[in-house]
Design an enzyme around this catalytic site. Sequence first.
Site, PDB file in Angstrom:
ATOM      1  N   ARG A   9     -73.626   9.268  30.143  1.00 50.02           N
ATOM      2  CA  ARG A   9     -72.223   9.308  29.718  1.00 50.02           C
ATOM      3  C   ARG A   9     -70.917   9.096  30.477  1.00 50.02           C
ATOM      4  NH1 ARG A   9     -76.223  13.371  27.751  1.00 50.02           N
ATOM      5  NH2 ARG A   9     -76.150  13.650  25.495  1.00 50.02           N
ATOM      6  N   LYS A  33     -76.364  16.649  31.342  1.00 47.99           N
ATOM      7  CA  LYS A  33     -75.428  17.989  30.912  1.00 47.99           C
ATOM      8  C   LYS A  33     -76.813  19.518  30.897  1.00 47.99           C
ATOM      9  CE  LYS A  33     -73.175  16.734  26.762  1.00 47.99           C
ATOM     10  NZ  LYS A  33     -72.489  16.651  25.551  1.00 47.99           N
ATOM     11  N   HIS A 104     -66.831   7.194  25.651  1.00 48.57           N
ATOM     12  CA  HIS A 104     -68.095   7.645  24.442  1.00 48.57           C
ATOM     13  C   HIS A 104     -68.614   5.935  23.449  1.00 48.57           C
ATOM     14  CE1 HIS A 104     -70.799   9.892  22.294  1.00 48.57           C
ATOM     15  NE2 HIS A 104     -70.452   9.903  21.007  1.00 48.57           N
ATOM     16  N   ARG A 107     -71.334   4.455  24.695  1.00 48.81           N
ATOM     17  CA  ARG A 107     -72.549   4.962  23.983  1.00 48.81           C
ATOM     18  C   ARG A 107     -72.839   4.907  21.759  1.00 48.81           C
ATOM     19  NH1 ARG A 107     -75.819   9.120  26.538  1.00 48.81           N
ATOM     20  NH2 ARG A 107     -75.409  10.757  24.354  1.00 48.81           N
ATOM     21  N   HIS A 130     -80.159  12.631  23.595  1.00 50.46           N
ATOM     22  CA  HIS A 130     -79.891  14.328  22.318  1.00 50.46           C
ATOM     23  C   HIS A 130     -81.105  15.204  22.471  1.00 50.46           C
ATOM     24  CE1 HIS A 130     -77.034  11.118  20.016  1.00 50.46           C
ATOM     25  NE2 HIS A 130     -76.187  11.503  20.995  1.00 50.46           N
ATOM     26  N   TYR A 139     -74.922   8.649  13.237  1.00 55.94           N
ATOM     27  CA  TYR A 139     -75.553   6.945  13.400  1.00 55.94           C
ATOM     28  C   TYR A 139     -75.563   6.414  12.055  1.00 55.94           C
ATOM     29  CZ  TYR A 139     -73.878   7.209  18.579  1.00 55.94           C
ATOM     30  OH  TYR A 139     -73.912   7.957  19.276  1.00 55.94           O
TER      31      TYR A 139
END
Length: 159
Positions: A9, A33, A104, A107, A130, A139
């Site tokens: 990210r 994160k 983004h 990614r 994720h 996706y």
Amino acid sequence: MLLARLGLRGGEVSALTLDDLDWDRGEIVVHGKGQRLARLPLPADAGAALVGYLRQDRPACSTRRVFIRIKAPRRGFVSPSTICCIVHRALKRAGLTPAFKGAHLLRHSLATDLLRRGASLVEIGQLLRHSQPNTTQIYAKVGIAALRAIALPWPGVAS
């Protein structure tokens, strides 16, 4: 950018420090994160590109951040939005106009490419780190669109 292949990210790239590069193990430590840490393999070509940048292009300075401002004051990027600005300017210079222009996009492009090459959504979710499988499901629609383009018409139905 070769680091895009790692699915980082913008904030993870901007926060990357010299201490996060484990040359002996061929790994990169990613501060994700929620204060999560992940150790990812550092591909040889990405490592070589980083070495080239650190030895030849990165101006000398006291900060431990890997990526720093070209202009004074020499310091790490102030926020993750800096990566978005860099990507936006690069797209503009290349004459590309995708719907999404921020970091983004890198990614998303990685995930789309992996899906087209046969990676599963589980594998893509692991690479992108994720925490929920449904985050990766966005996706799947790319895969369906690709299938529609090559699908044969159902027998007896006009195409």
